[in-house]
Design an enzyme around this catalytic site. Structure first.
Site, mmCIF file in Angstrom:
data_model
loop_
_atom_site.group_PDB
_atom_site.id
_atom_site.type_symbol
_atom_site.label_atom_id
_atom_site.label_comp_id
_atom_site.label_asym_id
_atom_site.label_seq_id
_atom_site.Cartn_x
_atom_site.Cartn_y
_atom_site.Cartn_z
ATOM 1 N N LYS A 191 0.811 -1.222 0.000
ATOM 2 C CA LYS A 191 0.000 0.000 0.000
ATOM 3 C C LYS A 191 0.844 1.272 0.000
ATOM 4 O O LYS A 191 1.903 1.325 0.635
ATOM 5 C CB LYS A 191 -0.918 -0.001 1.241
ATOM 6 N N HIS A 194 -3.559 3.538 0.904
ATOM 7 C CA HIS A 194 -3.808 2.998 2.242
ATOM 8 C C HIS A 194 -4.964 3.682 2.981
ATOM 9 O O HIS A 194 -5.704 3.044 3.732
ATOM 10 C CB HIS A 194 -2.525 3.102 3.086
#
Length: 321
Positions: free
Chosen positions: A81, A114
């Site tokens: 991420k 994220h």
């Protein structure tokens, strides 16, 4: 083995193993043991993040298994991420390259944004959660989610990742991205379990061709004490879940995972315990009846265990909850 649920087809045609290993809060030595145990048990989907600070340890194990011929790279589904400090469009490519270097890979299978709120980048790539004097996370002055997404799309065109997606995004954020996307997000990774089933989000994402990946699918029993409330309900101890588990001679964790899989949700239970990792994948040899699925869906308890992430940004326009 019930093969129909072992993988989920993404909107770009890729098949993702429906059950993967989560590695949040897994220190380097522990994560090496966990990834080895997972690969040995048949897992092929490994989920990590730049923010977890364990990509290099995971990369070591992946290389060890690829070089020894135990697994082929193309059999693996590796996810990491984009950190919140690298959401400025000009930083995105450099960030994935840093992750790939640590993971010792030439491409990812899936790269996620994220969290929808960017944090200030102070020039230190290790300082992933810069804080204000008051102790909250330090949000960047400028927010440009669509600009970040366009930079993510370029990563597919460059061959650095096969798919892109998001994590912790709201319905409206998903819809805004899908409206302008050349490459749509293939998944939205969010907290999802029996006490936070995300039905509305699931339905809205499904309309856009976006899957849901569940973190904390068994209720995150291992999360830090500071994230646990007093007298908090424990998903693994829910009477409906324990009753069904007894019937099938399975653990409550198996029932919680199986319930999400049957809903069409990808699950990434996190563990560093080899026995638990081996056990968590034993969910393809039984199935829940429609009556049991309905009974689980009617559980009244509602609890978001990771509320604090939204609370870090009380007034931010991109705060997802």
């Amino acid at each position: 083995m019930d093969d129909s649920l072992t993988s989920v087809k993404l909107s770009n045609g890729l098949q993702v193993p429906a059950l993967g290993l989560g590695t949040w809060q897994s220190p380097k030595e522990e994560v090496k043991t966990a990834v080895r145990a997972a690969l040995d048990a048949g897992y092929r989907h490994i989920d990590t993040a730049y923010n977890y600070m364990n990509e290099d340890a995971i990369g070591e194990v992946l290389q060890e298994y690829i070089k020894s011929g135990k697994v082929k790279r193309e059999e693996l589904f590796i996810v990491t991420k984009l950190p919140m400090i690298h959401m400025e469009p000009k930083l995105v490519k450099r960030s994935i390259e840093m992750s790939l270097k640590k993971l010792q890979l030439s491409y990812l299978d899936l790269y996620l944004v994220h969290f929808p709120v960017p944090l200030v980048y102070e020039g230190d790539d290790e300082k992933v959660f810069p804080v204000t004097e008051a102790g909250g996370w330090k949000a960047a002055e400028k927010t440009d989610l669509l600009g970040t997404w366009k930079a993510m799309e370029e990563l597919i065109d460059l061959g650095l990742t096969k798919s892109i997606g998001v994590s912790n995004f709201s319905i409206s954020q998903i819809e805004r991205i899908c409206k302008i996307a050349k490459h749509k997000p293939v998944t939205n990774q969010v907290e999802c379990h029996v006490y936070w089933p995300q039905k509305e989000l699931f339905d809205a994402c499904k309309k856009q061709g976006v899957t849901i990946t569940a973190y904390a699918p068994i209720g995150s029993p291992g999360r830090p004490e500071r994230l646990k409330g007093k007298d908090e309900p424990v998903a693994l101890e829910d009477p409906v879940i324990t009753k069904i588990a007894k019937k099938y001679k399975k653990s409550p964790a198996h029932v919680l995972l199986r319930n999400l899989l049957q809903r069409g949700i990808i699950v990434i239970p996190k563990s560093v315990t080899p026995d638990r990792i081996r056990s968590n994948i034993q969910v393809f040899d039984f199935s829940l009846t429609k009556g049991e699925m309905d009974e689980i869906a009617s559980i009244k308890t509602k609890r978001r265990y990771f509320d604090m992430m939204g609370a870090m940004f009380p007034n931010h326009p991109e705060r997802p909850w």
